[in-house]
Design a protein around this motif. Structure first.
Motif, PDB file in Angstrom:
ATOM      1  N   ASN A   1       0.822  -1.200   0.000  1.00 14.08           N
ATOM      2  CA  ASN A   1       0.000   0.000   0.000  1.00 14.08           C
ATOM      3  C   ASN A   1       0.865   1.262   0.000  1.00 14.08           C
ATOM      4  O   ASN A   1       0.609   2.218  -0.737  1.00 14.08           O
ATOM      5  N   ASN A   2       1.918   1.255   0.804  1.00  6.95           N
ATOM      6  CA  ASN A   2       2.772   2.436   0.905  1.00  6.95           C
ATOM      7  C   ASN A   2       3.597   2.663  -0.360  1.00  6.95           C
ATOM      8  O   ASN A   2       3.780   3.799  -0.803  1.00  6.95           O
ATOM      9  N   ILE A   3       4.090   1.579  -0.937  1.00  2.35           N
ATOM     10  CA  ILE A   3       4.885   1.726  -2.162  1.00  2.35           C
ATOM     11  C   ILE A   3       4.000   2.202  -3.306  1.00  2.35           C
ATOM     12  O   ILE A   3       4.398   3.060  -4.108  1.00  2.35           O
ATOM     13  N   SER A   4       2.779   1.653  -3.405  1.00  2.00           N
ATOM     14  CA  SER A   4       1.866   2.075  -4.470  1.00  2.00           C
ATOM     15  C   SER A   4       1.489   3.541  -4.313  1.00  2.00           C
ATOM     16  O   SER A   4       1.288   4.248  -5.304  1.00  2.00           O
ATOM     17  N   GLY A   5       1.390   4.001  -3.074  1.00  2.00           N
ATOM     18  CA  GLY A   5       0.994   5.392  -2.834  1.00  2.00           C
ATOM     19  C   GLY A   5       2.153   6.297  -2.492  1.00  2.00           C
ATOM     20  O   GLY A   5       1.966   7.298  -1.782  1.00  2.00           O
ATOM     21  N   ILE A   6       3.351   5.967  -2.978  1.00  2.00           N
ATOM     22  CA  ILE A   6       4.545   6.719  -2.584  1.00  2.00           C
ATOM     23  C   ILE A   6       4.449   8.198  -2.986  1.00  2.00           C
ATOM     24  O   ILE A   6       4.976   9.080  -2.298  1.00  2.00           O
ATOM     25  N   GLU A   7       3.757   8.484  -4.090  1.00  2.69           N
ATOM     26  CA  GLU A   7       3.632   9.876  -4.518  1.00  2.69           C
ATOM     27  C   GLU A   7       2.848  10.690  -3.492  1.00  2.69           C
ATOM     28  O   GLU A   7       3.230  11.820  -3.139  1.00  2.69           O
ATOM     29  N   VAL A   8       1.765  10.109  -2.990  1.00  2.00           N
ATOM     30  CA  VAL A   8       0.966  10.803  -1.973  1.00  2.00           C
ATOM     31  C   VAL A   8       1.768  10.935  -0.678  1.00  2.00           C
ATOM     32  O   VAL A   8       1.726  11.973  -0.007  1.00  2.00           O
ATOM     33  N   VAL A   9       2.487   9.874  -0.317  1.00  4.92           N
ATOM     34  CA  VAL A   9       3.303   9.915   0.901  1.00  4.92           C
ATOM     35  C   VAL A   9       4.276  11.088   0.847  1.00  4.92           C
ATOM     36  O   VAL A   9       4.442  11.837   1.822  1.00  4.92           O
ATOM     37  N   LYS A  10       4.911  11.270  -0.315  1.00  7.56           N
ATOM     38  CA  LYS A  10       5.908  12.326  -0.437  1.00  7.56           C
ATOM     39  C   LYS A  10       5.266  13.712  -0.496  1.00  7.56           C
ATOM     40  O   LYS A  10       5.743  14.661   0.138  1.00  7.56           O
ATOM     41  N   THR A  11       4.191  13.841  -1.277  1.00  9.39           N
ATOM     42  CA  THR A  11       3.578  15.161  -1.399  1.00  9.39           C
ATOM     43  C   THR A  11       2.955  15.628  -0.088  1.00  9.39           C
ATOM     44  O   THR A  11       2.863  16.832   0.171  1.00  9.39           O
ATOM     45  N   GLU A  12       2.537  14.686   0.736  1.00 13.84           N
ATOM     46  CA  GLU A  12       1.955  15.044   2.026  1.00 13.84           C
ATOM     47  C   GLU A  12       2.981  15.012   3.151  1.00 13.84           C
ATOM     48  O   GLU A  12       2.639  15.172   4.318  1.00 13.84           O
ATOM     49  N   HIS A  13       4.247  14.773   2.778  1.00 17.01           N
ATOM     50  CA  HIS A  13       5.335  14.716   3.756  1.00 17.01           C
ATOM     51  C   HIS A  13       4.959  13.786   4.919  1.00 17.01           C
ATOM     52  O   HIS A  13       5.072  14.132   6.098  1.00 17.01           O
ATOM     53  N   ALA A  14       4.518  12.577   4.543  1.00 17.76           N
ATOM     54  CA  ALA A  14       4.009  11.621   5.538  1.00 17.76           C
ATOM     55  C   ALA A  14       4.966  10.449   5.758  1.00 17.76           C
ATOM     56  O   ALA A  14       4.552   9.398   6.250  1.00 17.76           O
TER      57      ALA A  14
END
Length: 617
Positions: A231-244
């Motif tokens: 889940n985290n790898i698939s959503g890595i773009e969101v993780v980075k843009t949200e600084h999460a």
């Protein structure tokens, strides 16, 4: 399917999931198992030779307390001198070692091939069964959990099959072979050696009952951890843009800690079990050594009778140690078996699961004649959440219907019911008068072209993605479809054109580019019925106009359903269906609905105002 009949039979036979899977999938590979079993026995038999030869040499060559004799060998063919007998003993030890090594090689080869071939067939069948399950199954499962079943659980079964099952035969051969030799050498002392066996069996039984639920928990925690990673790898773009990053690290740490806790819970049982086995076996060996040693030094103890020479005692002690050590190793086999049992339970649950959407026994192929589609009082719910209620409308042959409404109105779900991605709960959907549940699923889905609002591209080339589903299409047909979808120009400008790799999920392309390739895929399929679920939502207005021209040509003489992102794209539809809260609230042409001043008119005027406002500024 690699082994469809095996997958269909998994639910029958033995209640034990491990042996049931092995029995079904091992039938075509028994020759490899036979090779492993045969060489396990040969290796075990030759493994008995050294202790016998050493004991014989001690008594006959060094102490001269009994004659030098070998089973099945005439005394006349044996050396008469002590030196000759010593060299013969050394030769027998070397031969036994070499034959044992060769047997070990063939044993490992046989069991490894047996295990690997079963692993291959089982994984392919599990994946094939998973693919044929209904879409609702996947929406209720996490990708990482499914990956865990296909990889971790199948691998656990292969590990036990390759190592554990071969150990079972090795331990069995040792137990029977050495047991028979011990009884032959000295029956009373053999009974003393066997005293720990009932205690070892009871201790092992208790271990299996305690450890089994803990291994099931471990399998579940592996799935949870894999799901979090995926889940985290698939959503890595969101993780980075949200600084999460820190937040996700903490969530991974939590899942990993749960996995750690499950493992430590099992480890506490393991580290108690194996030392316990060693203590019981060691106590038994010590008693054997004490009784045998007293026998050699002072004569038969404890009311026993007979003689025991030093060489026979050495042989007996070596065999006794070899006899008890496999019993201790049996604990490792039991431990591996319990892991495999937990994994096989999850694999069997997958193989035994029947899809909720499938062909009826009397299903026939769908042959499209007119392409008329009817929704008749259709209702549907995701679990307890009602999504559609008593929806009824019809689309005539070659007509286009637009589906509009606010977010959550049930538009996408309505059209997913047509190719039976889900089945209706109530009512029916007909194509040319035939209930879609009465026709073969494959023929229905060949007849329906579906372009979703979130197009999916596989890792591979542009050409492979356009050709997906129409695998026999020529390169010229692929490029023609791309041109009609307004994709040819941007594809031609890619580094390797149609042979450019698009990346995982098409990550190297923009949303609009992915959407155009998905449309090209559907154009190449050339379906009789077309479903467009906001198929141009990710492209700019200019590109949308170009694609719309292609789609207008595509829908000619076809029945088409269009969920509109921009209402202008369905202005010329034969009919527009307006939905809200899972129901049809309005129907009619664009002009009629605007004139009625209802929900559609409000949506239309809202978009028109939004498009005019930049110019007004």
């Amino acid at each position: 399917m690699a082994n469809a009949s095996s997958a269909d039979r998994v639910g029958r036979g033995s209640a034990n999931p491990v042996w049931r899977l092995y029995a079904e999938y091992g039938r075509g590979n028994l020759r490899y198992a036979l090779l492993g079993v045969t060489n396990t026995v040969i290796g075990r038999l030759f493994g008995l030779v050294p202790a016998f030869v050493v004991g014989l040499a001690v008594d006959a060559v060094f102490l001269n307390q009994r004659p030098f004799g070998l089973p099945l060998v005439p005394d006349a063919r044996l050396p008469a001198t002590a030196v000759g007998q010593l060299w013969l003993s050394i030769g027998l030890l070397a031969t036994a070692t070499l034959v044992g090594a060769a047997a070990s090689w063939f044993e490992d080869w046989g069991w490894s091939v047996f295990a690997q071939r079963i692993q291959h067939a089982l994984r392919v069948d599990a994946y094939a069964r998973m693919q044929r399950l209904d879409l609702a199954y996947f929406t209720g499962q996490r990708t990482g959990e499914l990956m865990s079943i296909l990889n971790n659980d199948v691998n656990a079964l292969e590990t036990f099959l390759e190592d554990g099952l071969s150990s079972v035969f090795w331990i069995g051969g040792t137990f029977v072979g050495i047991g028979a030799v011990l009884v032959t050498l000295n029956p009373p002392l053999a009974v003393v050696t066997l005293l720990p066996v009932p205690f070892l069996a009871a201790f092992t039984l208790a271990f299996t009952r305690i450890i089994e639920p803990r291994y099931l928990r471990i399998r579940g925690e592996i799935g949870d951890l894999n799901a979090r990673f995926e889940n985290n790898i698939s959503g890595i773009e969101v993780v980075k843009t949200e600084h999460a990053e820190s937040y996700e690290e903490s969530r991974v740490e939590e899942e990993s800690r749960n996995y750690l806790a499950a493992n430590l819970d099992a480890v506490r049982i393991q580290i108690t079990y194996f030392p316990g086995l060693s203590i019981i076996a060691g106590a038994g060996f010590a008693i054997t050594f004490l009784v045998g040693g007293l026998w050699v030094l002072t004569g038969p103890p404890l009311g026993l009778s007979g003689t025991l020479t030093p060489g026979a005692f050495v042989t007996f002690v070596i065999y006794a140690q070899q006899y008890l050590w496999p019993i201790i190793q049996f604990g490792s086999v039991v431990d591996d078996y319990e892991r495999a049992k937990a994994a096989s339970t999850r694999v069997s649950q997958l193989l035994n699961r029947e899809p909720a959407v499938g062909d009826r026994p009397d299903a026939e192929p769908l042959a499209i004649s007119a392409g008329r589609v009817e929704y008749d009082d259709v209702s549907f719910a995701y679990g307890d959440e009602r999504v559609l209620s008593e929806v009824s409308f019809a689309v005539g042959s070659g007509e286009t219907v637009g589906i509009v409404g606010p977010t959550g109105a049930g538009k996408s779900t309505l059209l997913k019911l047509l190719p039976r991605l889900y089945d209706v709960d109530e009512g029916r959907i007909r194509v040319d008068g035939r209930d879609v549940r009465d026709v073969e699923l494959a023929s229905l889905r060949r007849a329906v072209g579906y372009v979703s609002q979130e197009p999916f591209l596989f890792y591979g080339t542009v050409r492979e993605n356009i050709r997906y589903g129409s695998f026999d299409a020529t390169d010229a047909e692929v490029e023609a479809a791309a041109k009609r979808a307004q994709a040819h120009e941007f594809v031609r400008n890619l580094p390797e054109g149609y042979d450019t790799t698009v990346g995982e999920r098409g990550v190297r392309l923009s949303g609009g580019q992915r959407q155009r390739l998905a449309i090209a895929r559907t154009i190449l399929k050339d379906p009789e019925i077309l479903v467009l679920d906001e198929a141009t939502s990710h492209v700019d207005t200019e590109t949308e106009d170009l694609i719309q021209e292609s789609l207008d040509r595509l829908v000619e003489e076809r029945t088409a359903f269009v969920i509109a992102h921009r209402l202008s794209t369905i202005r010329d539809a034969d009919e527009i269906v307006v939905m809200d809260d899972g129901r049809i609230v309005e129907r009619g042409t664009h002009d009629d609905l605007v004139a009625a001043g209802g929900t559609y008119a409000g949506l239309w005027n809202g978009q028109a105002d939004a498009e005019r406002s930049p110019a007004d500024d």
